[in-house]
Design a protein around this motif. Structure first.
Motif, mmCIF file in Angstrom:
data_model
loop_
_atom_site.group_PDB
_atom_site.id
_atom_site.type_symbol
_atom_site.label_atom_id
_atom_site.label_comp_id
_atom_site.label_asym_id
_atom_site.label_seq_id
_atom_site.Cartn_x
_atom_site.Cartn_y
_atom_site.Cartn_z
ATOM 1 N N SER A 145 0.843 -1.140 0.066
ATOM 2 C CA SER A 145 0.079 -0.094 -0.114
ATOM 3 C C SER A 145 0.803 1.359 -0.013
ATOM 4 O O SER A 145 0.368 2.282 -0.200
ATOM 5 C CB SER A 145 -0.953 0.055 1.072
ATOM 6 N N THR A 146 2.096 1.053 0.555
ATOM 7 C CA THR A 146 2.780 2.339 0.751
ATOM 8 C C THR A 146 3.875 2.747 -0.334
ATOM 9 O O THR A 146 4.645 3.503 -0.486
ATOM 10 C CB THR A 146 3.506 1.973 2.129
ATOM 11 N N LEU A 147 4.046 1.632 -1.200
ATOM 12 C CA LEU A 147 4.931 1.666 -2.441
ATOM 13 C C LEU A 147 4.856 3.014 -3.006
ATOM 14 O O LEU A 147 5.945 3.637 -3.467
ATOM 15 C CB LEU A 147 5.013 0.640 -3.450
ATOM 16 N N ASP A 148 3.702 3.319 -3.378
ATOM 17 C CA ASP A 148 3.569 4.851 -4.185
ATOM 18 C C ASP A 148 3.315 5.879 -3.468
ATOM 19 O O ASP A 148 2.743 7.065 -3.768
ATOM 20 C CB ASP A 148 2.646 4.689 -5.303
ATOM 21 N N GLY A 149 3.511 5.967 -1.982
ATOM 22 C CA GLY A 149 3.073 6.908 -0.988
ATOM 23 C C GLY A 149 1.580 7.415 -1.139
ATOM 24 O O GLY A 149 0.798 6.510 -1.297
ATOM 25 N N LEU A 150 1.346 8.449 -0.170
ATOM 26 C CA LEU A 150 -0.069 8.595 0.239
ATOM 27 C C LEU A 150 -0.724 9.478 -0.986
ATOM 28 O O LEU A 150 -0.085 10.549 -1.381
ATOM 29 C CB LEU A 150 -0.130 9.349 1.438
ATOM 30 N N ALA A 151 -1.690 9.199 -1.542
ATOM 31 C CA ALA A 151 -2.315 10.094 -2.428
ATOM 32 C C ALA A 151 -3.259 11.135 -1.657
ATOM 33 O O ALA A 151 -3.025 12.305 -1.572
ATOM 34 C CB ALA A 151 -3.355 9.223 -3.243
ATOM 35 N N ARG A 152 -4.064 10.434 -0.900
ATOM 36 C CA ARG A 152 -4.982 11.507 0.026
ATOM 37 C C ARG A 152 -5.752 10.745 1.076
ATOM 38 O O ARG A 152 -5.865 9.436 1.025
ATOM 39 C CB ARG A 152 -5.822 12.474 -0.795
ATOM 40 N N ASN A 153 -6.097 11.514 2.025
ATOM 41 C CA ASN A 153 -7.161 10.769 2.954
ATOM 42 C C ASN A 153 -8.244 10.443 2.374
ATOM 43 O O ASN A 153 -9.167 11.114 1.510
ATOM 44 C CB ASN A 153 -7.433 11.909 4.124
ATOM 45 N N LEU A 154 -9.114 9.363 2.933
ATOM 46 C CA LEU A 154 -10.757 9.300 2.542
ATOM 47 C C LEU A 154 -11.700 10.131 3.466
ATOM 48 O O LEU A 154 -11.081 10.282 4.536
ATOM 49 C CB LEU A 154 -10.815 7.655 2.685
ATOM 50 N N THR A 155 -12.541 10.444 2.949
ATOM 51 C CA THR A 155 -13.822 11.057 3.491
ATOM 52 C C THR A 155 -14.373 10.014 4.265
ATOM 53 O O THR A 155 -14.423 8.925 4.003
ATOM 54 C CB THR A 155 -14.506 11.823 2.697
ATOM 55 N N PRO A 156 -15.266 10.550 5.339
ATOM 56 C CA PRO A 156 -16.260 9.595 6.173
ATOM 57 C C PRO A 156 -17.022 8.621 5.014
ATOM 58 O O PRO A 156 -17.291 7.603 5.187
ATOM 59 C CB PRO A 156 -17.082 10.224 6.932
ATOM 60 N N ALA A 157 -17.460 9.591 4.030
ATOM 61 C CA ALA A 157 -18.478 8.926 2.916
ATOM 62 C C ALA A 157 -17.575 7.849 2.283
ATOM 63 O O ALA A 157 -18.345 6.635 1.960
ATOM 64 C CB ALA A 157 -18.987 9.961 2.079
ATOM 65 N N GLU A 158 -16.634 8.125 1.765
ATOM 66 C CA GLU A 158 -15.770 7.073 1.071
ATOM 67 C C GLU A 158 -15.513 5.825 1.922
ATOM 68 O O GLU A 158 -15.414 4.742 1.390
ATOM 69 C CB GLU A 158 -14.510 7.800 0.642
ATOM 70 N N MET A 159 -15.212 6.021 3.215
ATOM 71 C CA MET A 159 -14.999 4.813 4.052
ATOM 72 C C MET A 159 -16.415 4.049 4.145
ATOM 73 O O MET A 159 -16.526 2.866 4.056
ATOM 74 C CB MET A 159 -14.657 5.354 5.444
#
Ligand code: SAH
Length: 346
Positions: A122-136
């Motif tokens: 999961s970490t190989l390409d770094g962080l794209a962004r946080n997920l919103t509560p709705a996306e979770m």
């Protein structure tokens, strides 16, 4: 004007928003139910609202719906691995695991991850962004709709570090366990962390009844450092103190995750150190034979080594299980499906 993320709004906030539109409070109950119980995919489907209100909502709100890009179904055990598209083009993955006691969904909390654990895809390409509560939430809703069955358990163990997306995680927990929504009990929710000490302590003070799982993976600070860069920031002793604090505050037994990496953390000495570290603690340890990723040369421990490691812990009086390797035939490890998809589309 910024759009209102209506599916990320907890019940109270939605009620306030609906009131600000000059609508009666029961409208909030209806809208919440459409989103969080019936899981409709558009505002137009909310047929008991006036046309005027629906138009207003469509003008002012974002309405998050995940797009199913792919699903892989394990022939071995019925595990399903989903790839979902977000509105900005990012992709995330989620997993459905079927157990005798019910359906469990493993969700991602971030697109990518910045924690850098050495064996994790999961970490190989770094962080794209946080997920919103709705996306979770949507990961659970889409899977529930896909299989037409109730989801009884949720584990936040997919891609991302949930405590690195702390505020959204808390809103997500509140909404998932809200009686107006899916109403999943806190006890049926597990959050897994690599060990962000201040956040573990903050979470402990909230005294929720969720299970906290700590990714331990080593029994000494030196060894942990080799596998998990986060150990540079928080020493193993601090992490263990934070876990004790979590138990003291919540009364919830800690789970420790220990991914067994061949020749790295699976020796007799490792098992002995682990025993003395966990001795007397009210906890459970979950051994996970590492799922090798092609970008790293880590290998699985032999079956016999896994079994011997388990027995050593048992003899030391520690509660231990070996995680069943579900969905090995379908890119089962964190972030592998997403990574493959992203590499292919490059
Ligand atoms: N960020 C959270 C959630 C990560 S995923 C955390 O660190 O806990 C859930 C678990 O799977 C973690 O314990 C993680 O370290 C482990 N994991 C990730 N990739 C793995 C792999 N390839 N093989 C075995 N375990 C892995």
């Amino acid at each position: 004007m910024e759009r209102f993320d209506i599916k990320s709004a907890p019940y109270r906030q939605l009620t306030e928003y609906v009131a600000s539109l000059g609508e009666k409070p029961f409208r909030a109950k209806q809208i919440y139910e459409w989103m969080h119980v019936k899981h409709v995919t558009s505002i137009d489907e909310m047929t008991n609202l006036s046309k005027n209100l629906r138009e207003q909502l469509k003008e002012q709100c974002t309405f998050t719906v995940l797009k199913q890009i792919d699903v892989q179904i394990s022939k071995q055990d019925g595990t399903r691995k989903y790839l979902f598209g977000l509105s900005d083009g990012n992709v995330i993955e989620s997993v459905l695991m079927r157990y005798k006691h019910g359906n469990s969904v493993c969700i991602s909390s971030q697109a990518g991850c910045r924690m850098g654990c050495r064996f994790c895809a999961s970490t190989l390409d770094g962080l794209a962004r946080n997920l919103t509560p709705a996306e979770m939430l949507e990961q659970i809703y889409r899977i529930g709709c896909d299989i037409g069955e109730r989801i009884s358990n949720v584990v936040v163990m997919g891609s991302g570090e949930p405590l690195d997306n702390y505020d959204n995680l808390l809103v997500f927990i509140r909404m998932l366990t809200d009686e107006h929504g899916l109403n999943i009990s806190q006890r049926n929710l597990t959050v897994s962390t690599c060990g962000l000490v201040p956040r573990i302590r903050e979470l402990a003070d909230l005294k929720l009844q969720i299970t906290l799982a700590l990714s331990l993976h080593a029994s000494t600070q030196e060894k942990r450092l080799k596998l998990m860069p986060i150990a540079n920031k928080y020493d193993l002793s601090e992490v263990m103190e934070a876990c004790d604090y979590y138990f003291a505050q919540t009364g919830r037994r800690m789970t420790f995750e220990y991914s067994l990496v061949g020749g790295v953390n699976d020796t007799d000495a490792d098992a002995a150190e682990l025993c003395s570290m966990l001795k007397g603690k009210n906890c459970h340890i979950n051994l996970i034979p590492v799922n090798p990723i092609k970008e790293r040369d880590y290998v699985q421990s032999d079956r016999a080594v896994v079994e011997a490691f388990k027995q050593k812990l048992e003899r030391g009086g520690i509660n231990v299980t070996v995680r069943r390797e579900m969905g090995r035939d379908i890119d089962g490890a964190c972030g592998q499906l997403r990574k493959r998809h992203m590499d292919q589309s490059k």
